[in-house]
Design a protein around this motif. Structure first.
Motif, short mmCIF file in Angstrom:
data_model
loop_
_atom_site.label_atom_id
_atom_site.label_comp_id
_atom_site.label_asym_id
_atom_site.label_seq_id
_atom_site.Cartn_x
_atom_site.Cartn_y
_atom_site.Cartn_z
N ASP A 1 1.67 53.62 34.11
CA ASP A 1 2.57 52.84 34.95
C ASP A 1 3.08 51.68 34.11
O ASP A 1 2.30 50.87 33.63
N PHE A 2 4.37 51.59 33.90
CA PHE A 2 4.92 50.64 32.97
C PHE A 2 5.24 49.29 33.61
O PHE A 2 6.07 48.55 33.14
N VAL A 3 4.64 49.00 34.74
CA VAL A 3 4.73 47.67 35.31
C VAL A 3 3.33 47.11 35.41
O VAL A 3 2.35 47.84 35.39
N LEU A 4 3.23 45.81 35.50
CA LEU A 4 1.93 45.18 35.62
C LEU A 4 1.30 45.57 36.95
O LEU A 4 1.80 45.22 38.00
N SER A 5 0.24 46.32 36.92
CA SER A 5 -0.43 46.75 38.16
C SER A 5 -1.40 45.67 38.62
O SER A 5 -1.72 44.74 37.89
N ASP A 6 -1.90 45.83 39.85
CA ASP A 6 -2.83 44.85 40.38
C ASP A 6 -4.08 44.76 39.53
O ASP A 6 -4.69 43.69 39.42
N SER A 7 -4.47 45.88 38.92
CA SER A 7 -5.69 45.87 38.11
C SER A 7 -5.55 45.01 36.87
O SER A 7 -6.54 44.63 36.26
N GLU B 1 9.59 40.95 31.34
CA GLU B 1 10.29 42.19 31.68
C GLU B 1 10.61 42.97 30.41
O GLU B 1 10.52 44.21 30.38
N LEU B 2 10.99 42.25 29.38
CA LEU B 2 11.29 42.91 28.12
C LEU B 2 10.04 43.57 27.53
O LEU B 2 10.10 44.70 27.00
N VAL B 3 8.90 42.89 27.63
CA VAL B 3 7.65 43.46 27.13
C VAL B 3 7.31 44.75 27.88
O VAL B 3 6.84 45.73 27.28
N LYS B 4 7.56 44.78 29.19
CA LYS B 4 7.30 46.00 29.96
C LYS B 4 8.14 47.17 29.41
O LYS B 4 7.66 48.29 29.29
N ILE B 5 9.40 46.87 29.10
CA ILE B 5 10.27 47.92 28.56
C ILE B 5 9.74 48.40 27.21
O ILE B 5 9.64 49.60 26.95
N LEU B 6 9.40 47.45 26.35
CA LEU B 6 8.93 47.82 25.02
C LEU B 6 7.59 48.53 25.07
O LEU B 6 7.35 49.52 24.35
N PHE B 7 6.71 48.05 25.93
CA PHE B 7 5.40 48.69 26.07
C PHE B 7 5.55 50.11 26.62
O PHE B 7 4.88 51.05 26.16
N GLY B 8 6.45 50.27 27.59
CA GLY B 8 6.71 51.60 28.11
C GLY B 8 7.22 52.54 27.03
O GLY B 8 6.81 53.70 26.95
N TYR B 9 8.08 52.03 26.19
CA TYR B 9 8.62 52.84 25.09
C TYR B 9 7.53 53.20 24.09
O TYR B 9 7.46 54.34 23.61
N ILE B 10 6.68 52.24 23.75
CA ILE B 10 5.59 52.50 22.80
C ILE B 10 4.67 53.59 23.35
O ILE B 10 4.28 54.52 22.64
N CYS B 11 4.31 53.47 24.61
CA CYS B 11 3.43 54.48 25.22
C CYS B 11 4.11 55.84 25.27
O CYS B 11 3.51 56.86 24.95
N LYS B 12 5.37 55.85 25.66
CA LYS B 12 6.09 57.12 25.76
C LYS B 12 6.24 57.77 24.39
O LYS B 12 6.18 59.00 24.27
N SER B 13 6.43 56.96 23.34
CA SER B 13 6.55 57.50 22.00
C SER B 13 5.28 58.23 21.57
O SER B 13 5.32 59.10 20.70
N SER B 14 4.17 57.85 22.16
CA SER B 14 2.89 58.45 21.80
C SER B 14 2.55 59.68 22.63
O SER B 14 1.56 60.35 22.36
N GLN B 15 3.35 59.95 23.65
CA GLN B 15 3.08 61.08 24.54
C GLN B 15 3.79 62.33 24.03
O GLN B 15 5.01 62.35 23.92
N ARG B 16 3.03 63.36 23.76
CA ARG B 16 3.61 64.57 23.21
C ARG B 16 4.50 65.30 24.21
O ARG B 16 5.34 66.12 23.81
#
Length: 588
Positions: free
Chosen positions: A55-61, A113-128
């Motif tokens: 989940d590429f948004v800050l979750s409650d956890s 918000e920008l970090v969420k975008i970049l973090f989402g991209y980093i994670c997605k780049s690692s997903q085969r």
């Protein structure tokens, strides 16, 4: 998920530390912190499988609710302040960010918000399961896609649109950090390197004088000394500078060699010099000819030396080429040897070439842009034996060492030559009566004035990995190359371009579709085989599942060149590559 949480915390803290000086705002958006003193820096890609749901948004956890509640109790007025609610960026513009008065909260929210975008991209780049690229033709991107427009407006757009543009720019680009991106010598996505690039951009300074870039200049000096030591030069030798890419580093080597033998060229120009000749192998990088053209020597005065079937320069051919040039009335002055050729990954015989350069009093340069990273490996550094005898060396950490682009160094054995060759003592920059040691004003070593800080991200990664970490990374990439080589040897639907085990991480091969397997060797087979790789590459780009390069070379028709510089790549990705090529090309 733990490694993902650690990465997000790390990126979040980087943004906070770099961009916000007043930490009073931190408690309102408190993210559960990690004790980073207990976390060893490791490459996280293998921890994120294709089945991981991120989940590429800050979750409650991720939110430390107790910290937020405590702050609300301490400062109920601040808690009721509507400015602390999630920002509506559809009505906010860049003028509302710092340095605008009261822009701290909005700036922090935007960067989050920008970090969420970049973090989402980093994670997605690692997903085969994700695509390497979502290909669109140039006219499609220029015409606009789903609200993404390349056109420049007259009036400012909202930060909401700016964030959408950031997301779409990544969406329609190529994921070079994907473990199935084999297309270029530069690949991978190093989180520490990314952090270094962010900090570099935030500092936004120039690498010409100590007064505006004190820490970065000292870091550059330390890195250059370390790299010179690894090359094998003594503490009394060595100089260098970071350059915008290997082509410019190679250009510096020819510039310095010419000045070393003919210093009058600086003031009197090429008309005062004899007709010069330089030498490079037929498998070397095209930047050598380009540099000769730029420097006024002329591409026709670059003698191209024959190579053996493995792509290595033949020393006897070099000697013969030098003699031939002299017989034509040319004056040889420079030899470029390659440590890791672009296509085959071959290493020229450096000691033999050094002997020839010594006999003929020639400048020996080693283009180790691609192969320099092997110096970090105890297992593979012997492939560059003789590099310590070079007068200059190009080394690109943005290739095998995985530093984000761009990061290239020209290393020069003779101290002081860089400055002598390039200095023009601009008085508005390089005053001699400054209140510090002005030898640290290194700007006059460069042919540029403004120079980007390329050293910090490498320095930061070196701190995070250590020399051993880089060595392990290099070893892993070459192990992948050996695995691919072994797989190709065992298959009848592929052919290796050359039979020898790869020296570097380059593996070159043809896919032979069923329709060609019964054809005899000859012109007709070559003509049809020449079309196979481009057609597979076109289908590959449309599908977006994997990316690999191809090219012809000499009398060899188009073949695939697979290169490994991304430590995230595993054997399963290599198996996938071969299966995908077969699937995409079986009907050709």
């Amino acid at each position: 998920m733990e490694i993902i949480q650690e990465t997000l915390n790390y990126l979040h803290n980087i943004v906070i530390c770099i961009h916000i000086k007043e930490f009073v705002f931190l408690s309102h958006i408190h993210v559960t912190s990690k004790n980073f003193t207990q976390i060893r820096y490791k490459i996280p890609h293998r921890h994120i499988s294709s089945s991981t749901n991120v989940d590429f948004v800050l979750s409650d956890s991720m939110i430390d609710k107790s910290a937020v509640k405590d702050k609300q109790q301490e400062d109920s007025a601040a808690a009721r302040d509507p400015r602390w609610t999630p920002a509506d960026f559809s009505i906010v513009y860049s003028k509302d960010l710092l340095p605008a008065s009261g822009g701290e909260e909005m700036t922090l929210g935007f960067l989050q918000e920008l970090v969420k975008i970049l973090f989402g991209y980093i994670c997605k780049s690692s997903q085969r399961s994700s695509k390497v690229l979502d290909f669109h033709h140039p006219h499609q991107l220029k015409d606009g896609l789903e609200g993404f427009s390349l056109n420049l407006p007259d009036q400012p757009e909202t930060l909401e649109q700016i964030l959408v543009d950031c997301r779409d720019t990544l969406k329609y680009g190529v994921s070079t950090g994907h473990p199935r991106f084999f297309n270029q010598l530069s690949s991978g996505l190093d989180v520490i390197g990314v952090a270094g690039e962010w900090l570099t951009s935030t500092a936004n300074t120039n690498m010409f004088t100590y007064e505006v870039s004190p820490v970065f200049l000292l870091m550059e000096e330390i890195l250059l000394r370390k790299m010179q030591s690894i090359v094998g030069w003594s503490d009394d030798d060595g100089d260098g500078i970071f350059c915008p890419g290997g082509t410019i580093s190679n250009l510096y080597s020819i510039l310095l060699a010419r000045y070393h033998f003919y210093p009058e060229v600086k003031t009197r120009g090429m008309g005062a010099l004899p007709q010069l000749a330089l030498f490079t192998s037929e498998h070397s990088h095209y930047s050598v000819k380009k540099s000769a053209a730029v420097l006024g020597i002329g591409s026709e005065n670059v003698a191209v030396v024959k190579c053996d079937e493995r792509g290595k320069m033949i020393p006897a051919e070099l000697e013969s080429s030098i003699v031939t040039a002299e017989e034509k009335g040319l004056v040889p002055f420079y030899v470029n040897a390659t440590a890791g050729t672009t296509v085959y990954g071959a290493f020229d015989p450096l000691n033999d070439i050094a002997d020839i350069c010594h006999r003929h009093t020639l400048w020996m340069h080693v283009d180790a842009a691609w192969g320099g990273g092997l110096l970090m490996s105890d297992r593979h550094r012997m492939k560059l034996q003789g590099i310590e005898r070079a007068c200059s060396v190009t080394w690109n950490p943005h290739k095998m060492m995985g530093v984000p682009l761009q990061c290239s160094a020209i290393l020069v054995k003779k101290k002081g030559l860089l400055k002598e060759c390039n200095e023009f003592c601009a008085e508005y920059l390089f005053q001699m009566d400054k209140p510090y040691n002005v030898s640290y004003d290194t700007g006059d070593k460069s042919i540029q004035c403004g120079r980007h800080v390329d050293a910090f991200k490498l320095w930061l990664m070196w701190k995070a990995k250590g020399s051993e970490g880089f060595g392990t990374q290099v070893n892993k990439c070459l192990e992948n190359a050996e695995y691919l080589y072994d797989q190709l040897q065992m298959r009848t639907d592929f052919e290796l371009v050359f039979k020898d085990k790869p020296e570097h991480s380059n593996v070159c091969f043809w896919y032979i579709p069923p329709s060609l397997r019964g054809l005899p060797l000859g012109t007709e087979r070559d003509k049809r085989l020449h079309q196979v790789a481009p057609q597979i590459k076109g289908r590959m780009m449309e599908k977006g599942s994997v990316l690999i390069g191809y090219q012809p070379l000499g009398d060899k028709v188009n073949f695939f060149r697979c290169v490994f510089s991304n430590p995230a790549t595993q054997q399963e990705d290599i198996d996938f590559l071969l299966d995908e090529i077969v699937w995409l090309g079986h009907d050709l």
